[in-house]
Design a protein around this motif. Structure first.
Motif, mmCIF file in Angstrom:
data_model
loop_
_atom_site.group_PDB
_atom_site.id
_atom_site.type_symbol
_atom_site.label_atom_id
_atom_site.label_comp_id
_atom_site.label_asym_id
_atom_site.label_seq_id
_atom_site.Cartn_x
_atom_site.Cartn_y
_atom_site.Cartn_z
ATOM 1 N N CYS A 117 -7.676 11.677 92.017
ATOM 2 C CA CYS A 117 -7.375 13.059 92.408
ATOM 3 C C CYS A 117 -8.330 14.044 91.749
ATOM 4 C CB CYS A 117 -5.933 13.404 92.063
ATOM 5 S SG CYS A 117 -4.717 12.489 93.044
ATOM 6 N N LEU A 120 -11.404 14.112 93.771
ATOM 7 C CA LEU A 120 -11.239 14.838 95.023
ATOM 8 C C LEU A 120 -11.136 16.346 94.807
ATOM 9 C CD1 LEU A 120 -8.741 12.430 96.821
ATOM 10 C CD2 LEU A 120 -11.177 12.735 97.308
ATOM 11 N N VAL A 121 -10.476 16.748 93.729
ATOM 12 C CA VAL A 121 -10.344 18.178 93.425
ATOM 13 C C VAL A 121 -11.711 18.812 93.235
ATOM 14 C CG1 VAL A 121 -9.619 19.820 91.635
ATOM 15 C CG2 VAL A 121 -8.007 18.120 92.473
ATOM 16 N N ARG A 129 -6.974 19.289 100.755
ATOM 17 C CA ARG A 129 -5.985 18.622 99.909
ATOM 18 C C ARG A 129 -4.568 18.797 100.484
ATOM 19 N NH1 ARG A 129 -9.291 21.019 96.080
ATOM 20 N NH2 ARG A 129 -7.702 22.287 95.042
ATOM 21 N N TYR A 160 -1.746 16.292 90.519
ATOM 22 C CA TYR A 160 -3.123 15.897 90.210
ATOM 23 C C TYR A 160 -4.121 16.555 91.173
ATOM 24 C CZ TYR A 160 -1.221 12.143 87.252
ATOM 25 O OH TYR A 160 -0.575 11.425 86.285
ATOM 26 N N LEU A 161 -3.684 16.756 92.437
ATOM 27 C CA LEU A 161 -4.544 17.378 93.447
ATOM 28 C C LEU A 161 -4.540 18.904 93.356
ATOM 29 C CD1 LEU A 161 -3.638 15.161 96.539
ATOM 30 C CD2 LEU A 161 -5.867 15.265 95.399
#
Length: 245
Positions: A117, A120-121, A129, A160-161
């Motif tokens: 995550c 990805l963030v 997201r 987490y995202l």
């Protein structure tokens, strides 16, 4: 090309300092234009920076496996849901190859959700997201219901995202029905005034309107349309309940 045009215009207006500034600004536009390549997957249409398709696919597969294993069992319907996503996105040949990798990921004991995550963030926009969380909820619901264990795991992934609490509750309400479901989707309390209901609807309709998702990928468009319809349904329910015209 843009940088040279901008530099010329800058020089024409502000002489040498303007040329330098124009060159810098134009270079930024050139870089933005050059970063758009073909062959990206569904969620990559709204990335902040270049992400390797292979890296993105692997991280996406890992998140799928985390959700599928959240309740302690691997559901065939959830596997089929993921498989259908890749078939519709990549076609049969590539989807089969990706799914072989997915089967390997499913068998792994430990996958770091926080690390995935975080990756990805740093590389995706907030809208992506939200779409990703919606997709993960779809996996959880594929076997007929979203279990408590899956909700706990999805809430953890949302954290987490860096998906906001209200947005998480709104998306969850699209999959888990409750008495005040419509209010949760619009991210408001049942005690708010009619004017606040209307304002909330306009805000949510704008947030989830398909026109905000600038992409030619049908899968993203479909996801945006589904969320937009849920917002409309929620508002209609409250309208009837309150007699709002």
């Amino acid at each position: 090309m843009i940088k040279w045009v901008a530099a010329f215009l800058g020089y024409f207006i502000f002489r040498f300092p303007g040329a330098v500034l124009g060159f810098i600004v134009g270079s930024l536009f050139d870089n933005m234009g050059g970063s758009n390549g073909g062959g990206r997957n569904v969620f990559q249409d709204l990335t902040r920076q270049s992400v390797s398709p292979a890296d993105f696919e692997l991280n996406l597969l890992s998140l799928c496996s985390i959700v599928i294993k959240a309740d302690g069992q691997v559901s065939q319907r959830e596997l089929d849901y993921v498989r259908q996503y890749f078939l519709s996105t990549y076609g049969k040949e590539k989807a089969n190859a990706i799914f072989r990798t997915f089967n390997d990921v499913i068998k792994k004991r430990e996958v770091s959700a926080q690390r995935i995550c975080s990756y990805l963030v740093q590389r995706t926009r907030y809208e992506v997201r939200l779409q990703l969380l919606h997709f993960l909820f779809g996996i959880a619901q594929a076997d007929g219901q979203v279990s408590k264990a899956e909700v706990i795991k999805l809430r953890e992934l949302a954290g987490y995202l860096r998906v906001g609490q209200h947005d998480f509750e709104s998306i969850m309400a699209m999959f888990i029905k409750s008495a005040d479901n419509a209010y949760k989707i619009l991210e408001i309390e049942k005690t708010v005034s009619d004017d606040e209901v209307k304002k909330a609807y306009r805000t949510m309709a704008k947030k989830y309107h398909p026109d905000r998702v600038v992409t030619e990928n049908e899968a993203i468009k479909k996801g945006a349309e589904e969320k937009f319809k849920e917002v409309q349904k929620a508002y209609e329910i409250i309208q009837k309940e309150r007699g709002i015209s």
